[in-house]
Design a protein around this motif. Structure first.
Motif, PDB file in Angstrom:
ATOM      1  N   PHE A 180       0.845  -1.192   0.000  1.00  0.00           N
ATOM      2  CA  PHE A 180       0.000   0.000   0.000  1.00  0.00           C
ATOM      3  C   PHE A 180       0.884   1.246   0.000  1.00  0.00           C
ATOM      4  CE2 PHE A 180      -2.954  -3.134   1.620  1.00  0.00           C
ATOM      5  CZ  PHE A 180      -4.131  -2.797   0.970  1.00  0.00           C
ATOM      6  N   PRO A 181       0.799   2.083  -1.034  1.00  0.00           N
ATOM      7  CA  PRO A 181       1.616   3.303  -1.072  1.00  0.00           C
ATOM      8  C   PRO A 181       1.036   4.368  -0.136  1.00  0.00           C
ATOM      9  CG  PRO A 181       0.234   3.188  -3.022  1.00  0.00           C
ATOM     10  CD  PRO A 181      -0.018   1.922  -2.258  1.00  0.00           C
ATOM     11  N   MET A 182       1.692   4.581   0.978  1.00  0.00           N
ATOM     12  CA  MET A 182       1.224   5.581   1.934  1.00  0.00           C
ATOM     13  C   MET A 182       1.791   6.962   1.632  1.00  0.00           C
ATOM     14  SD  MET A 182      -0.547   3.405   3.513  1.00  0.00           S
ATOM     15  CE  MET A 182      -1.225   4.384   4.839  1.00  0.00           C
ATOM     16  N   SER A 183       2.738   7.031   0.712  1.00  0.00           N
ATOM     17  CA  SER A 183       3.340   8.300   0.303  1.00  0.00           C
ATOM     18  C   SER A 183       3.808   8.149  -1.137  1.00  0.00           C
ATOM     19  CB  SER A 183       4.517   8.652   1.230  1.00  0.00           C
ATOM     20  OG  SER A 183       5.485   7.605   1.217  1.00  0.00           O
ATOM     21  N   GLY A 184       4.476   9.172  -1.669  1.00  0.00           N
ATOM     22  CA  GLY A 184       4.980   9.096  -3.026  1.00  0.00           C
ATOM     23  C   GLY A 184       4.054   9.765  -4.025  1.00  0.00           C
ATOM     24  N   GLY A 185       4.247   9.411  -5.314  1.00  0.00           N
ATOM     25  CA  GLY A 185       3.468  10.037  -6.380  1.00  0.00           C
ATOM     26  C   GLY A 185       1.984   9.836  -6.240  1.00  0.00           C
ATOM     27  N   TRP A 186       1.564   8.687  -5.724  1.00  0.00           N
ATOM     28  CA  TRP A 186       0.143   8.432  -5.463  1.00  0.00           C
ATOM     29  C   TRP A 186       0.024   7.763  -4.096  1.00  0.00           C
ATOM     30  CZ3 TRP A 186      -2.722   3.564  -5.540  1.00  0.00           C
ATOM     31  CH2 TRP A 186      -4.106   3.751  -5.357  1.00  0.00           C
ATOM     32  N   PRO A 187      -0.273   8.522  -3.057  1.00  0.00           N
ATOM     33  CA  PRO A 187      -0.366   7.950  -1.704  1.00  0.00           C
ATOM     34  C   PRO A 187      -1.715   7.270  -1.473  1.00  0.00           C
ATOM     35  CG  PRO A 187      -0.759  10.307  -1.602  1.00  0.00           C
ATOM     36  CD  PRO A 187      -0.458   9.990  -3.046  1.00  0.00           C
ATOM     37  N   GLY A 188      -2.074   6.371  -2.349  1.00  0.00           N
ATOM     38  CA  GLY A 188      -3.410   5.781  -2.301  1.00  0.00           C
ATOM     39  C   GLY A 188      -3.677   4.882  -1.129  1.00  0.00           C
ATOM     40  N   GLY A 189      -2.613   4.404  -0.472  1.00  0.00           N
ATOM     41  CA  GLY A 189      -2.826   3.513   0.658  1.00  0.00           C
ATOM     42  C   GLY A 189      -3.477   4.171   1.848  1.00  0.00           C
ATOM     43  N   GLN A 190      -3.446   5.503   1.909  1.00  0.00           N
ATOM     44  CA  GLN A 190      -4.028   6.205   3.055  1.00  0.00           C
ATOM     45  C   GLN A 190      -5.509   5.886   3.227  1.00  0.00           C
ATOM     46  OE1 GLN A 190      -3.157  10.356   2.577  1.00  0.00           O
ATOM     47  NE2 GLN A 190      -0.934  10.038   2.456  1.00  0.00           N
TER      48      GLN A 190
ATOM     49  N   GLU B 295      -9.584 -18.039   7.539  1.00  0.00           N
ATOM     50  CA  GLU B 295      -9.531 -16.646   7.932  1.00  0.00           C
ATOM     51  C   GLU B 295      -8.471 -15.953   7.074  1.00  0.00           C
ATOM     52  OE1 GLU B 295      -8.442 -13.790  11.764  1.00  0.00           O
ATOM     53  OE2 GLU B 295      -8.390 -15.975  11.938  1.00  0.00           O
ATOM     54  N   LEU B 296      -8.849 -14.838   6.464  1.00  0.00           N
ATOM     55  CA  LEU B 296      -7.911 -14.082   5.645  1.00  0.00           C
ATOM     56  C   LEU B 296      -7.165 -13.081   6.519  1.00  0.00           C
ATOM     57  CD1 LEU B 296     -10.080 -13.342   2.463  1.00  0.00           C
ATOM     58  CD2 LEU B 296      -8.431 -15.196   2.819  1.00  0.00           C
ATOM     59  N   GLU B 297      -5.864 -12.999   6.306  1.00  0.00           N
ATOM     60  CA  GLU B 297      -5.050 -12.043   7.054  1.00  0.00           C
ATOM     61  C   GLU B 297      -4.165 -11.262   6.088  1.00  0.00           C
ATOM     62  OE1 GLU B 297      -1.557 -12.107  10.422  1.00  0.00           O
ATOM     63  OE2 GLU B 297      -3.332 -13.371  10.739  1.00  0.00           O
ATOM     64  N   LEU B 298      -4.078  -9.957   6.314  1.00  0.00           N
ATOM     65  CA  LEU B 298      -3.343  -9.057   5.430  1.00  0.00           C
ATOM     66  C   LEU B 298      -1.955  -8.773   6.009  1.00  0.00           C
ATOM     67  CD1 LEU B 298      -3.996  -7.459   2.776  1.00  0.00           C
ATOM     68  CD2 LEU B 298      -4.471  -5.500   4.248  1.00  0.00           C
ATOM     69  N   ILE B 299      -0.936  -9.040   5.203  1.00  0.00           N
ATOM     70  CA  ILE B 299       0.435  -8.675   5.564  1.00  0.00           C
ATOM     71  C   ILE B 299       0.883  -7.625   4.553  1.00  0.00           C
ATOM     72  CG2 ILE B 299       2.817  -9.486   5.818  1.00  0.00           C
ATOM     73  CD1 ILE B 299       1.690 -12.235   6.505  1.00  0.00           C
ATOM     74  N   TYR B 300       1.108  -6.411   5.012  1.00  0.00           N
ATOM     75  CA  TYR B 300       1.316  -5.316   4.068  1.00  0.00           C
ATOM     76  C   TYR B 300       2.513  -4.458   4.453  1.00  0.00           C
ATOM     77  CZ  TYR B 300      -1.068  -2.661   7.739  1.00  0.00           C
ATOM     78  OH  TYR B 300      -1.419  -2.101   8.938  1.00  0.00           O
ATOM     79  N   TYR B 301       3.050  -3.782   3.416  1.00  0.00           N
ATOM     80  CA  TYR B 301       4.153  -2.853   3.577  1.00  0.00           C
ATOM     81  C   TYR B 301       3.844  -1.578   2.801  1.00  0.00           C
ATOM     82  CZ  TYR B 301       6.819  -6.968   5.129  1.00  0.00           C
ATOM     83  OH  TYR B 301       7.250  -8.085   5.794  1.00  0.00           O
ATOM     84  N   ASP B 302       4.583  -0.528   3.123  1.00  0.00           N
ATOM     85  CA  ASP B 302       4.451   0.747   2.418  1.00  0.00           C
ATOM     86  C   ASP B 302       5.434   0.763   1.251  1.00  0.00           C
ATOM     87  OD1 ASP B 302       4.190   3.319   1.522  1.00  0.00           O
ATOM     88  OD2 ASP B 302       5.124   4.263   3.283  1.00  0.00           O
ATOM     89  N   SER B 303       4.914   0.717   0.024  1.00  0.00           N
ATOM     90  CA  SER B 303       5.776   0.690  -1.159  1.00  0.00           C
ATOM     91  C   SER B 303       6.224   2.080  -1.572  1.00  0.00           C
ATOM     92  CB  SER B 303       5.038   0.040  -2.326  1.00  0.00           C
ATOM     93  OG  SER B 303       3.980   0.870  -2.771  1.00  0.00           O
TER      94      SER B 303
ATOM     95  N   CYS C 156       5.027   3.888  -3.568  1.00  0.00           N
ATOM     96  CA  CYS C 156       4.809   3.984  -5.017  1.00  0.00           C
ATOM     97  C   CYS C 156       6.149   4.036  -5.764  1.00  0.00           C
ATOM     98  CB  CYS C 156       3.963   5.213  -5.360  1.00  0.00           C
ATOM     99  SG  CYS C 156       3.069   5.073  -6.923  1.00  0.00           S
ATOM    100  N   ASP C 157       7.132   3.327  -5.230  1.00  0.00           N
ATOM    101  CA  ASP C 157       8.496   3.337  -5.772  1.00  0.00           C
ATOM    102  C   ASP C 157       8.900   1.908  -6.145  1.00  0.00           C
ATOM    103  OD1 ASP C 157      11.133   3.698  -6.408  1.00  0.00           O
ATOM    104  OD2 ASP C 157      11.783   4.276  -4.399  1.00  0.00           O
ATOM    105  N   PRO C 158       9.186   1.630  -7.422  1.00  0.00           N
ATOM    106  CA  PRO C 158       9.569   0.266  -7.831  1.00  0.00           C
ATOM    107  C   PRO C 158      10.812  -0.242  -7.116  1.00  0.00           C
ATOM    108  CG  PRO C 158       9.050   1.624  -9.744  1.00  0.00           C
ATOM    109  CD  PRO C 158       9.091   2.538  -8.573  1.00  0.00           C
ATOM    110  N   GLY C 159      11.769   0.643  -6.856  1.00  0.00           N
ATOM    111  CA  GLY C 159      12.974   0.218  -6.149  1.00  0.00           C
ATOM    112  C   GLY C 159      12.668  -0.271  -4.744  1.00  0.00           C
ATOM    113  N   GLU C 160      11.881   0.507  -4.006  1.00  0.00           N
ATOM    114  CA  GLU C 160      11.473   0.094  -2.671  1.00  0.00           C
ATOM    115  C   GLU C 160      10.618  -1.165  -2.729  1.00  0.00           C
ATOM    116  OE1 GLU C 160      11.054   0.312   1.529  1.00  0.00           O
ATOM    117  OE2 GLU C 160      12.436   1.297   0.126  1.00  0.00           O
ATOM    118  N   ALA C 161       9.763  -1.249  -3.756  1.00  0.00           N
ATOM    119  CA  ALA C 161       8.879  -2.417  -3.898  1.00  0.00           C
ATOM    120  C   ALA C 161       9.674  -3.689  -4.164  1.00  0.00           C
ATOM    121  CB  ALA C 161       7.882  -2.172  -5.027  1.00  0.00           C
ATOM    122  N   THR C 162      10.829  -3.591  -4.835  1.00  0.00           N
ATOM    123  CA  THR C 162      11.663  -4.767  -5.084  1.00  0.00           C
ATOM    124  C   THR C 162      12.121  -5.390  -3.774  1.00  0.00           C
ATOM    125  OG1 THR C 162      12.430  -3.799  -7.164  1.00  0.00           O
ATOM    126  CG2 THR C 162      13.737  -5.592  -6.236  1.00  0.00           C
ATOM    127  N   LYS C 163      12.586  -4.549  -2.869  1.00  0.00           N
ATOM    128  CA  LYS C 163      13.015  -5.039  -1.556  1.00  0.00           C
ATOM    129  C   LYS C 163      11.845  -5.640  -0.785  1.00  0.00           C
ATOM    130  CE  LYS C 163      14.811  -3.275   2.853  1.00  0.00           C
ATOM    131  NZ  LYS C 163      13.578  -3.609   3.580  1.00  0.00           N
TER     132      LYS C 163
END
Length: 785
Positions: free
Chosen positions: A30-40, A64-72, A74-81
């Motif tokens: 979920f992008p919480m910041s960056g070009g599109w902070p849509g995760g907010q 039971e569904l469980e969400l494991i999420y990180y703040d990307s 909106c950066d492909p480099g950060e998303a790779t890690k």
């Protein structure tokens, strides 16, 4: 496990104990910041959906569904890690949910190596609509190319032949602009100026000014939009001489947000952006419908606002896309629920999923591919490329706030302006007006029908006779004639196969009713005198006042015969056209019902009133009630549905959305079926062409390998004391890389897999086993190409 949110109707079934449920994990970015902070806003919406799903006993009751999420960011480099962390850290994730397009491109291309389904809620890049490159990708956000048909339609509507473009150099905007260039070229429109920038738009904006650009399409993220319009203000590239087209998914106050990267005031930004036009995908269901989650769109918004804790929606990134994230979780839950039975029949379970199990992935793919349910964002269904189709909303910034000005349906090429009721316009309103006037005239005829010599002088009675007949005659001709015209037009167009069905024909009511003249006269019929009982000195002369003419029988025969034939023909045409669906006259079924009503009442009333002509009270009561009932039913059938559409503000949703809901499989309209088949044919031709190119590429590679092997055999014979290095061919080709560590590929797969997915999966074969904690670092860099 989540709990029910406040305000949500409680479900009647008890929730199973958590100890009995197995967990399925969703890996999300979920992008919480960056070009599109849509995760907010999208993250709270997804959590809301998970809470409701986990409290349902009719959906995945054993899981039971469980969400494991990180703040990307909106950066492909950060998303790779972060993708590495998701895949190589326990527990195993059954699906991946990225957000913005640049991150989704990375995730979706790599996911096939782990046999993972990817479901995005915020990706609009047209490049993602490629089943060969992204075989397991789905998205609840429509492709950005959906904006382009709307833009082209507006250019043509306003007769613009030259446009300019300025874009941020990212893949989503580059591919969108390439698609736009193809579309405007087909429409005979020239892109005279094409500018791009990476981070600083100053030079690009100056070039637009220098080359006298007037109609400008801007493609960039919200943060860059502020930079662009700060430069636009400096260059005075705004005002009545310029029209800017922007993307509609920015926050409503995006130009008022303080940004340290620009040196323009809020007042200057407001002046520069005034009057620009935006195109935006319709992301919130405007109708009050309870779908899979048992929430209406307005109830969803209320609960989301509560979840956000009172944050301003205009300052919360992704607030507009939140319904898409909410429906993405529901699409996944319903798809997983659909796979439980088929997997059990094959001896598998969802909890058995690992990154090398193609059987489970194939079943999830099939379930996602056939998804069809009502969500808070509208009807959710995926096309052949895994994308959603939707309507486009056109808005303009007027006085500092966005105003809706129209909608566009790209599947049929229909542009409807806001305030012009598309549904009513397609029902031929001028004929509806004639029907309403005719009904009013028929109702007005009831009053002169009840007037006799007690109320008017005998000399005035002939005028009353003529007035009542003229009102009835004209009222019938206008009301029934306009309805008959609609049915006649539909029957003529859709039953004559030799004629073009798109040719619109106009039949005016006066052509059907040429001359209906009635000569009315007043006369008295003589009766024998009667002697009243009990009084021999008084004799009564009974008089019956009625309207008559010199050739009454002749005129009655002509009028009744002519209009009777029209009534019978109307019934026949209404029956013949009852199964036809057409947008040009979309209320013809209601017209048919009204014709049945009028015909039946007229055929009963005419002979009865003739029989009761000597009984004034009974004749008047019968005739007036027949007129009132026929008019009332006609008005209700024709106009109440239109009034309901106006009140609920759902008038712009015509039969198109119903077609989208059912996948166009049950549409009786031959014209629509033809258009759908043409679209499917084009898609299949494109897929075939891609397959042929792929086959040709593989053949070339096979030829090269055979040539290489031949050379090596010759080398082996010449140098018998030397042997070739092991796995040299495998290591030279990235497609032969091993799947994720610890999950060897099976030797064979007896279960069918979707073609594009199977083809891509078969490219990656296992050559060794690598432990989960000791991955082969020399190969990781190739996984993300």
């Amino acid at each position: 496990m989540g709990s029910l949110l406040s305000g949500t109707p409680a479900w009647p079934h008890a929730i199973p104990p958590c100890s009995l449920q197995k967990k399925l994990y969703i890996g999300a970015l979920f992008p919480m910041s960056g070009g599109w902070p849509g995760g907010q806003a999208c993250l709270p919406a997804a959590q809301m959906a998970l809470d409701l799903v986990n409290n349902r006993t009719d959906i995945l009751p054993d899981y039971e569904l469980e969400l494991i999420y990180y703040d990307s960011m909106c950066d492909p480099g950060e998303a790779t890690k972060l993708l590495y962390d998701l895949l190589y850290t326990e527990p195993i994730k059954i699906v991946l949910m990225p957000g913005c397009s640049s991150v989704s491109t990375l995730v979706a291309e790599a996911a096939r190596m782990w046999n993972l389904i990817v479901l995005s809620y915020g990706s609009s890049s047209p490049a993602l609509s490629n089943r060969q490159r992204f075989p397991t990708f789905f998205r609840t956000h429509p492709s950005a190319t959906l904006h382009n048909p709307t833009r082209v339609q507006l250019f043509q509507k306003w007769k613009w032949t030259k446009i300019a473009t300025i874009q941020q150099t990212t893949e989503v905007f580059t591919s969108t602009l390439d698609d736009l260039e193809e579309r405007v070229k087909e429409a005979g429109i020239e892109i005279s100026v094409r500018q791009s920038f990476l981070t600083d738009p100053a030079v690009a904006v100056k070039n637009l000014k220098r080359q006298d650009a007037r109609i400008i399409v801007g493609l960039f993220y919200e943060t860059e939009a502020r930079k662009v319009f700060c430069e636009v203000y400096k260059e005075k590239l705004y005002g009545k001489k310029y029209v800017w087209f922007l993307i509609g998914w920015y926050a409503d106050n995006w130009f008022k947000i303080k940004d340290p990267s620009i040196n323009c005031t809020v007042e200057q930004m407001t002046e520069a952006v005034e009057g620009h036009v935006t195109t935006e995908i319709v992301m919130l269901n405007p109708e009050t419908v309870r779908g899979a989650s048992n929430l209406t769109s307005q109830e969803f918004l209320a609960q989301l606002m509560s979840k956000l804790g009172g944050k301003n929606p205009e300052e919360t990134g992704g607030f507009q896309e939140a319904p898409l994230a909410y429906d993405a979780v529901w699409a996944l839950a319903l798809a997983l629920n659909k796979t439980v039975g088929p997997l059990r029949a094959k001896g598998h379970h969802l909890e058995d999923f690992n990154y090398n199990n193609r059987d489970i992935t194939a079943e999830i793919y099939r379930a996602m591919n056939t998804s069809s349910f009502e969500g808070v964002s509208g009807h959710v269904v995926f096309d052949a490329q895994g994308s959603r189709m939707a309507w486009t909303l056109i808005e303009q910034l007027q006085g500092g706030s966005y105003k809706k000005i129209g909608y566009y349906d790209s599947t049929k090429g229909n542009l409807s302006w806001y305030g012009n009721d598309k549904y009513i316009q397609n029902s031929q309103p001028y004929l509806n007006n004639m029907t309403a006037v005719g009904c009013m005239m028929s109702l007005a005829a009831v009053f002169p029908l009840g007037i006799d010599g007690l109320h008017v002088h005998r000399k005035q009675f002939p005028v009353i006779c003529q007035f009542r007949l003229w009102l009835l005659g004209l009222g019938f001709s206008l009301a029934y004639g306009s309805m008959f015209t609609k049915i006649w037009w539909v029957h003529t167009v859709f039953t004559k196969k030799d004629e073009k069905k798109d040719k619109k024909k106009h039949l005016e009511p006066w052509k059907l009713y040429a001359t209906v003249g009635v000569l009315l006269a007043f006369s008295f019929l003589k009766f024998t005198r009667e002697a009243p009982k009990g009084d021999l000195d008084v004799l009564i002369q009974p008089l019956l006042e009625h309207c008559n003419s010199e050739k009454m029988n002749t005129w009655l025969g002509v009028v009744y015969g002519y209009k009777g034939l029209l009534l019978l023909l109307g019934i026949f045409l209404a029956y013949e056209t009852k199964s036809i669906s057409t947008e040009k006259i979309n209320d013809h079924r209601a017209v048919g019902m009204a014709i049945y009503n009028v015909a039946v009442l007229c055929m009963i009333t005419a002979p009865v009133t003739m029989i009761l002509s000597s009984q004034q009270d009974a004749s008047f009561a019968f005739a007036s009630l027949a007129i009132v009932f026929s008019v009332y039913i006609t008005l209700v059938v024709l106009f109440v549905p239109k009034m309901r559409r106006l009140i609920t503000r759902g008038e712009w949703q015509s039969d198109t959305q119903e077609t989208m809901k059912t996948g166009s499989s049950t549409n009786n309209n031959d014209e629509e079926k033809s258009r759908q088949l043409e679209r499917e044919n084009k898609e299949l031709q494109k897929i075939i062409q891609e397959k042929e190119e792929r086959v040709s590429e593989l053949r070339n590679q096979l030829s090269e390998r055979q040539a290489l092997r031949s050379r090596r055999r010759a080398s082996t014979i010449t140098y018998q004391n030397h042997s070739p290095p092991p796995f040299s061919i495998t290591q030279s080709d990235p497609r032969s890389l091993a799947p994720p560590p610890g999950y060897p590929a099976p030797a064979s797969d007896p279960h069918p897999v979707p073609q594009s997915f199977a083809n891509s999966s078969s490219l990656y074969q296992s050559d060794s086993k690598i432990s989960r904690n000791k991955c082969h670092t020399s190969r990781l860099q190739l996984l993300y190409k």
